[in-house]
Design an enzyme around this catalytic site. Sequence first.
Site, PDB file in Angstrom:
ATOM      1  CB  SER A 138      -0.870   0.003   1.254  1.00 23.74           C
ATOM      2  OG  SER A 138      -1.554   1.227   1.361  1.00 23.74           O
ATOM      3  CE1 TYR A 140      -4.504  -1.979   5.000  1.00 23.16           C
ATOM      4  CE2 TYR A 140      -3.614   0.209   4.571  1.00 23.16           C
ATOM      5  CZ  TYR A 140      -4.102  -1.002   4.114  1.00 23.16           C
ATOM      6  OH  TYR A 140      -4.190  -1.229   2.748  1.00 23.16           O
ATOM      7  CE  LYS A 159     -12.533  -1.072   0.695  1.00 25.57           C
ATOM      8  NZ  LYS A 159     -11.198  -0.867   0.076  1.00 25.57           N
TER       9      LYS A 159
HETATM   10  N1  NAD Z   1      -8.679  -0.122  -2.157  1.00 23.46           N
HETATM   11  C1  NAD Z   1      -7.578   0.606  -2.005  1.00 23.46           C
HETATM   12  O1  NAD Z   1      -7.577   1.830  -2.281  1.00 23.46           O
HETATM   13  C2  NAD Z   1      -6.289  -0.035  -1.536  1.00 23.46           C
HETATM   14  C3  NAD Z   1      -5.157   0.782  -1.390  1.00 23.46           C
HETATM   15  C4  NAD Z   1      -3.968   0.208  -0.956  1.00 23.46           C
HETATM   16  C5  NAD Z   1      -3.888  -1.150  -0.709  1.00 23.46           C
HETATM   17  N2  NAD Z   1      -5.006  -1.920  -0.844  1.00 23.46           N
HETATM   18  C6  NAD Z   1      -4.890  -3.361  -0.554  1.00 23.46           C
HETATM   19  O2  NAD Z   1      -5.511  -4.094  -1.588  1.00 23.46           O
HETATM   20  C7  NAD Z   1      -6.058  -5.302  -1.068  1.00 23.46           C
HETATM   21  C8  NAD Z   1      -7.525  -5.416  -1.434  1.00 23.46           C
HETATM   22  O3  NAD Z   1      -8.233  -4.324  -0.848  1.00 23.46           O
HETATM   23  P1  NAD Z   1      -9.748  -3.983  -1.205  1.00 23.46           P
HETATM   24  O4  NAD Z   1      -9.855  -2.532  -1.401  1.00 23.46           O
HETATM   25  O5  NAD Z   1     -10.206  -4.899  -2.257  1.00 23.46           O
HETATM   26  O6  NAD Z   1     -10.464  -4.293   0.189  1.00 23.46           O
HETATM   27  P2  NAD Z   1     -11.658  -5.271   0.579  1.00 23.46           P
HETATM   28  O7  NAD Z   1     -11.870  -5.051   2.035  1.00 23.46           O
HETATM   29  O8  NAD Z   1     -12.813  -5.074  -0.327  1.00 23.46           O
HETATM   30  O9  NAD Z   1     -11.041  -6.710   0.314  1.00 23.46           O
HETATM   31  C9  NAD Z   1     -10.274  -7.432   1.249  1.00 23.46           C
HETATM   32  C10 NAD Z   1     -10.765  -8.876   1.224  1.00 23.46           C
HETATM   33  O10 NAD Z   1      -9.916  -9.669   2.048  1.00 23.46           O
HETATM   34  C11 NAD Z   1     -10.730 -10.483   2.901  1.00 23.46           C
HETATM   35  N3  NAD Z   1      -9.927 -10.740   4.109  1.00 23.46           N
HETATM   36  C12 NAD Z   1      -9.431  -9.833   4.969  1.00 23.46           C
HETATM   37  N4  NAD Z   1      -8.665 -10.434   5.899  1.00 23.46           N
HETATM   38  C13 NAD Z   1      -8.710 -11.771   5.621  1.00 23.46           C
HETATM   39  C14 NAD Z   1      -8.120 -12.916   6.230  1.00 23.46           C
HETATM   40  N5  NAD Z   1      -7.312 -12.818   7.293  1.00 23.46           N
HETATM   41  N6  NAD Z   1      -8.366 -14.126   5.674  1.00 23.46           N
HETATM   42  C15 NAD Z   1      -9.161 -14.257   4.590  1.00 23.46           C
HETATM   43  N7  NAD Z   1      -9.736 -13.187   3.970  1.00 23.46           N
HETATM   44  C16 NAD Z   1      -9.517 -11.970   4.481  1.00 23.46           C
HETATM   45  C17 NAD Z   1     -11.986  -9.673   3.140  1.00 23.46           C
HETATM   46  O11 NAD Z   1     -13.082 -10.448   3.548  1.00 23.46           O
HETATM   47  C18 NAD Z   1     -12.184  -9.015   1.780  1.00 23.46           C
HETATM   48  O12 NAD Z   1     -12.953  -9.837   0.931  1.00 23.46           O
HETATM   49  C19 NAD Z   1      -5.813  -5.262   0.436  1.00 23.46           C
HETATM   50  O13 NAD Z   1      -4.641  -5.982   0.726  1.00 23.46           O
HETATM   51  C20 NAD Z   1      -5.601  -3.782   0.713  1.00 23.46           C
HETATM   52  O14 NAD Z   1      -4.822  -3.560   1.864  1.00 23.46           O
HETATM   53  C21 NAD Z   1      -6.205  -1.400  -1.256  1.00 23.46           C
END
Ligand code: NAD
Length: 310
Positions: free
Chosen positions: A117, A140, A179
Site C-alpha cells: 500500500s 494498518y 465497503k
Molecule cells: N482499495 C484501495 O484503495 C487499496 C489501497 C492500498 C492497498 N489496498 C490493498 O488491496 C487489497 C484489497 O483491498 P480492497 O480494497 O479490495 O479491500 P476489501 O476489504 O474489499 O477486500 C479485502 C478482502 O480480504 C478479505 N480478508 C481480509 N482479511 C482476511 C483474512 N485474514 N483471511 C481471509 N480473507 C480476508 C476480506 O473479507 C475481503 O474480501 C488489500 O490488501 C488492501 O490492503 C487497497
Amino acid sequence: MNNILVTGGAGFIGSNLTLELQARFPEARIVVVDDFRSGDFRNLRGFRGDFVTADVSRLDWSAQFRDLVFDAIFHEASITDTTVHDQALQSHDNIEGFRRLLRFAEPHQTPVVYASSAATYGICSGIQTEDQPAAPANVYAFSKVQLDNLAREQARRFPTWRIVGLRYFNVYGPLETHKGAAASMIYQLYRQMKSGKRPRVFRGGEQKRDFVYVKDVVALTLHALTASKRSGIFNCGSGHAFSFNEVIEALNRALGTRLEPEYFENPYSFYQPHTEADMQRVRSELEFTPRFTPATGIADYVALLERPSN
Ligand SMILES: NC(=O)c1ccc[n+]([C@@H]2O[C@H](COP(=O)([O-])OP(=O)(O)OC[C@H]3O[C@@H](n4cnc5c(N)ncnc54)[C@H](O)[C@@H]3O)[C@@H](O)[C@H]2O)c1
C-alpha cells in the site's frame, strides 16, 4: 496457467482480479480464499471456481491444499479498514497471513504478487518513490511495511523466486460498494451528487490524491506476474495527483450536473496533503503504463454506475 490462487477474492480488488483471471484463463482452476470479514459474495457473481472460506492467518495451508501446486498466487486478503486500531489483530491477521502463504509457496517457489500500500509512505507530500523510507502512520500501514520486509527477506534467501509487491494508491471502481464508508472518495462523492446533494469535502478541496482505476490495478497486478524478471516492490498508481475539487468537476461532467462543493472544517490535526505515485520504475522495469487518468477513469466508472442494471 492451470491453477491460480487468489486470497481476498470476495473483496473489491480481489473480485475484479478473479473475474478478469476467469475471463483470460477460462480453463484454469481458480481458488479463492476469503473469510468475508469485509468482502461480499455478490462481488463474485458468475464465478465458476472454488471458494475456501478461511482466515489466511489461521488456515493450515498444506492440509487444505495437499499436493495441489499453484502456478500463481495473488494475495489481496487484508484487514482494509484503516480505522481498525486493534494493533494485535491488524498485525496478526495481515502479517501472519502473508507469512503462512509464503511458507506454503516456498517449496515450489510459486510466483506471488501481493497487495502492499501507498500507506507505507506515511504522511508526506509530493511524489512517492519506491526507495523512500517507510513511515507508517497507523497499524494498518505498519502491517503492510512488514509484508514488504518479509518479501524482501524471502527474495534475498531465494534469488530466483519472484515475489512482487504492488503499493496500491487510492483505488476506485466497480465492485467497491460493499465497503460502505471505506469505499473510495470518488464513489462517496458520486453517491452524494447522484442524490442531488452538494458534494462535501474538507475546506479548500485542494488536497490531492493519486486515484487509480481498478481496471489499471488489475492489469498491472496480472502483468507484474510475468513481466517481472525478479522480485521487487513497485508503485501502483495512475501517476497523476488529482484534487478533490477536480474529482467533483469530473463527476459533474460525467453526470451532467453543476453541483458546487460544500466545504467543511477538517477535524484532523494532520491530513495527507498530496499523494502521487512515481511510476518510472513500473514503466522501465515492467514496461507498463496505466491506461486511465483520473478524469478518464471517473468517466468510465460513472458510465458503468449509470447503467440500468446498477
Ligand atoms: N482499495 C484501495 O484503495 C487499496 C489501497 C492500498 C492497498 N489496498 C490493498 O488491496 C487489497 C484489497 O483491498 P480492497 O480494497 O479490495 O479491500 P476489501 O476489504 O474489499 O477486500 C479485502 C478482502 O480480504 C478479505 N480478508 C481480509 N482479511 C482476511 C483474512 N485474514 N483471511 C481471509 N480473507 C480476508 C476480506 O473479507 C475481503 O474480501 C488489500 O490488501 C488492501 O490492503 C487497497
